[in-house]
Design an enzyme around this catalytic site. Sequence first.
Site, mmCIF file in Angstrom:
data_model
loop_
_atom_site.group_PDB
_atom_site.id
_atom_site.type_symbol
_atom_site.label_atom_id
_atom_site.label_comp_id
_atom_site.label_asym_id
_atom_site.label_seq_id
_atom_site.Cartn_x
_atom_site.Cartn_y
_atom_site.Cartn_z
ATOM 1 N N CYS A 266 -26.445 23.754 31.696
ATOM 2 C CA CYS A 266 -27.234 24.961 31.443
ATOM 3 C C CYS A 266 -26.738 26.130 32.302
ATOM 4 C CB CYS A 266 -28.718 24.648 31.622
ATOM 5 S SG CYS A 266 -29.749 25.771 30.677
ATOM 6 N N GLU B 65 -30.353 15.606 32.801
ATOM 7 C CA GLU B 65 -31.050 15.001 33.942
ATOM 8 C C GLU B 65 -32.545 14.841 33.704
ATOM 9 O OE1 GLU B 65 -30.085 18.030 33.645
ATOM 10 O OE2 GLU B 65 -31.493 19.402 34.608
ATOM 11 N N HIS C 171 -30.070 19.880 29.340
ATOM 12 C CA HIS C 171 -30.409 19.278 30.642
ATOM 13 C C HIS C 171 -30.442 17.747 30.545
ATOM 14 C CE1 HIS C 171 -31.837 22.761 33.095
ATOM 15 N NE2 HIS C 171 -31.938 23.313 31.897
#
Length: 197
Positions: free
Chosen positions: A79, A179, A177
Amino acid sequence: MTAPIGLLALQGDFERHRQALSALGAPCRLVRSPAELAGCAGLVLPGGESTTMTRLLDLSELRGPVREFAGRRPVLGTCAGLILLASRLVDEAPGHGVAPLGLLDCAVLRNGYGRQIDSFEQDVVLTPLDGSPAPFPAVFIRAPRIVATGPGCEIVARYGDEPVGVRQGRLLGLAFHPELVGDRRVHAAFLALCAEV
Ligand code: GLN
């Protein structure tokens, strides 16, 4: 692997990357200075706010060391981290203050999928990255749009016809994202890159 994976920890979502990498057994180190970057096996540039990260990257004197590091070790940018890696921003009015590192041969449009309320989750195809046909649940938060890729860039993630992940050698940039979800395939692929080099 014994050398730690560095997480640029100036601002943004580095803690969730640390959790994802730790879950895969990788040692991690928060990086806020050139000395902390030295000796890392790879580096993650997390999501966050690319204007703020630009300023902090320069204040902490990490711009040069990160560029040098990317010349020899893997870097994952997600990002805002993708924005920092990119070679070109295409949208911006002057004065936004974002100065990308210019490492990954692609052009990005900041907030190219809309504003914060337009954030969304969408299955994307990640097959070129890890060979798996299973869709990856990608979270897009005021995500940058990859609007052009250079000849050196391989598209490793797609949302419909759109590239949402690119790889150039040891550099990996994703608009979303990874994560934030339990699927660890992106982090596993990044660790595999770090082990290779
Ligand atoms: N829109 C942010 C920026 O331009 C990036 C958002 C994010 O990293 N989730 O920096």
